[in-house]
Scaffold this motif. Structure first.
Motif, PDB file in Angstrom:
ATOM      1  N   UNK A   1      40.917  78.955 -33.691  1.00 27.23           N
ATOM      2  CA  UNK A   1      39.750  78.586 -32.902  1.00 27.23           C
ATOM      3  C   UNK A   1      39.782  77.072 -32.699  1.00 27.23           C
ATOM      4  N   UNK A   2      39.031  76.543 -31.708  1.00 24.06           N
ATOM      5  CA  UNK A   2      39.080  75.095 -31.465  1.00 24.06           C
ATOM      6  C   UNK A   2      38.803  74.237 -32.691  1.00 24.06           C
ATOM      7  N   UNK A   3      37.963  74.732 -33.607  1.00 25.84           N
ATOM      8  CA  UNK A   3      37.682  73.961 -34.820  1.00 25.84           C
ATOM      9  C   UNK A   3      38.938  73.746 -35.662  1.00 25.84           C
ATOM     10  N   UNK A   4      39.909  74.650 -35.545  1.00 22.74           N
ATOM     11  CA  UNK A   4      41.175  74.503 -36.259  1.00 22.74           C
ATOM     12  C   UNK A   4      42.221  73.786 -35.410  1.00 22.74           C
TER      13      UNK A   4
ATOM     14  N   UNK B   1      37.211  70.360 -38.853  1.00 18.20           N
ATOM     15  CA  UNK B   1      36.244  70.493 -39.951  1.00 18.20           C
ATOM     16  C   UNK B   1      36.981  71.007 -41.181  1.00 18.20           C
ATOM     17  N   UNK B   2      36.456  70.747 -42.402  1.00 17.34           N
ATOM     18  CA  UNK B   2      35.257  69.966 -42.695  1.00 17.34           C
ATOM     19  C   UNK B   2      35.498  68.470 -42.530  1.00 17.34           C
ATOM     20  N   UNK B   3      34.405  67.728 -42.343  1.00 15.76           N
ATOM     21  CA  UNK B   3      34.480  66.283 -42.247  1.00 15.76           C
ATOM     22  C   UNK B   3      34.235  65.691 -43.644  1.00 15.76           C
ATOM     23  N   UNK B   4      33.994  64.372 -43.709  1.00 15.15           N
ATOM     24  CA  UNK B   4      33.727  63.724 -44.996  1.00 15.15           C
ATOM     25  C   UNK B   4      32.533  64.393 -45.683  1.00 15.15           C
ATOM     26  N   UNK B   5      32.530  64.539 -46.994  1.00 14.80           N
ATOM     27  CA  UNK B   5      33.524  64.032 -47.949  1.00 14.80           C
ATOM     28  C   UNK B   5      34.563  65.077 -48.360  1.00 14.80           C
TER      29      UNK B   5
END
Length: 416
Positions: free
Chosen positions: A163-166, A226-230
């Motif tokens: 998916x676009x998130x990956x 994703x995931x972003x920080x931290x």
């Protein structure tokens, strides 16, 4: 004046300076690129920094003639194969400029197709494919989002497979790599659009690289949207493309601090697996040992890491002679033996071209033979197996062409 056929044949007989397009020597503009091509056709001698194997024999060739890998008759077959592949690719272009594939893989696949045309000497707005290349560039530019990344589809959490998130950082890095290669080749208006897009893209690129990682060993690399920080992470697969984007931008004289390269290359080195008992499928892991116990060692990761380290000036790393020996002590696999055959073959061909000498002369004929055997009557390469299948023949054909054309030396990113 030479016609294209004369120049393309001549290009197989050339070599270029190893330092001409290093991370620390950018391409000034299109005129410089064209001047380089004239020099290439003139037959400049190639010199690379030697890397000593344990036996005291240089692993990276001190001089190389990439044309020595095949006799003239076989180069003619390769050239014909590439031209038929490009004719097929051109016939597939959609009205909006894209080269069709899974939407989650756009604009990466379209960018790979553009680079396939560039690798044969075709340019935007010029020659038989010029208008098509330009339309494809415009499509890629149209996919840039507000935050600066390139993705045809919106990117929303959470991460899901393909998916676009990956796929967003793949799309972003490959699009950025391509735009760095074509910067200055087109019209003034398009060049300005590319410049503006790359400035925005580089800001996002650094933001992803500098996210707080969940594992200290992931510092300096890239992974998914994703995931972003931290809790961000890094892997070798994405980081290889991400570093190529930085190198292309640096070559095009964008401000890319050396620190960005060093941090990324440090991560790549951590992906090296020194335990020879784990070397059945390669020598580089998907992620460092401290980030992930499961090795996930693959041919694609090994070739990508080897290429990235050499291009980044890390020829002296302990992994380089081990990688070269690993390649030379086994036959190159067939498509059904590798889930990412086309990606791995693209990386392997480019990496072996950087090594040069006897290694290139041993490995490239195997790579070329396998690709020519796979090509269909209409000029396309069939979709890859397993994980690559859903990306279609535009993806496989683009990577196949890029794997067949290192000897032309026309993509600045991969010139020695």
């Amino acid at each position: 004046m030479h016609n294209q056929s004369e120049l393309s044949h001549a290009s197989y007989r050339i070599a270029c300076s190893a330092n001409s397009l290093s991370l620390h020597r950018p391409i000034a503009n299109l005129a410089w690129r064209l001047a380089m091509r004239v020099a290439l056709f003139a037959g400049v001698v190639l010199v690379a920094l030697p890397v000593e194997a344990q036996e005291g024999v240089p692993v990276i060739a001190t001089s190389a003639n990439l044309s020595a890998a095949l006799p003239a008759s076989e180069w003619a077959r390769v050239e014909s194969s590439v031209d038929r592949g490009l004719q097929w690719l051109a016939s597939q272009q959609a009205d909006d400029g894209r080269f069709p594939s899974e939407e989650a893989a756009q604009p990466a696949v379209t960018s790979l197709a553009i680079m396939a045309f560039l690798s044969r000497g075709h340019l935007p707005d010029k020659g038989p494919y010029g208008p098509q290349i330009s339309r494809a560039i415009d499509f890629v530019l149209s996919t840039q989002r507000r935050r600066g990344y390139f993705s045809l589809r919106p990117v929303l959490p959470p991460v899901e497979h393909l998916k676009p998130s990956q796929t967003v950082i793949y799309n972003h890095s490959i699009a950025g790599l391509m735009l760095g290669e074509v910067y200055g080749m087109g019209s003034g208006e398009r060049s300005q659009r590319i410049e503006d897009a790359l400035h925005r893209a580089l800001v996002f690129h650094r933001e992803v690289q500098s996210r707080t990682k969940g594992k200290e060993s992931d510092r300096g690399g890239w992974r998914y949207g994703y995931p972003e920080s931290p809790d961000a992470a890094s892997d070798m697969s994405v980081t290889g493309w991400a570093l190529m984007f930085l190198r292309s931008a640096r070559n095009a004289e964008f401000n890319v601090p050396k620190q960005y390269f060093d941090e990324g290359l440090d991560f790549v080195e951590l992906c090296y697996e020194p335990d020879q008992n784990e070397h059945q499928k390669g020598i580089f892991r998907y992620r460092p040992h401290a980030s992930q116990d499961k090795p996930q060692i693959t041919l694609a990761n090994t070739a990508s890491a080897t290429l990235t380290l050499i291009l980044g000036g890390r020829q002296g790393h302990a992994s380089i002679p081990v990688s070269v020996r690993w390649f030379r002590t086994r036959s190159y696999p067939n498509p059904w033996q590798n889930n990412y055959y086309y990606l791995a073959t693209y990386y392997s061909s480019q990496a072996m071209a950087q090594v040069g000498g006897e290694t290139w002369e041993q490995m490239f004929p195997q790579i070329a033979a396998g690709l020519l055997k796979e090509q269909t009557e209409n000029g396309a390469w069939p979709p890859g197996g397993s994980n690559e299948q859903r990306f279609g023949s535009t993806y496989s054909s683009s990577l196949a062409i890029l794997a067949l054309t290192p000897a032309y030396g026309l993509l600045p990113i991969y010139q020695r």
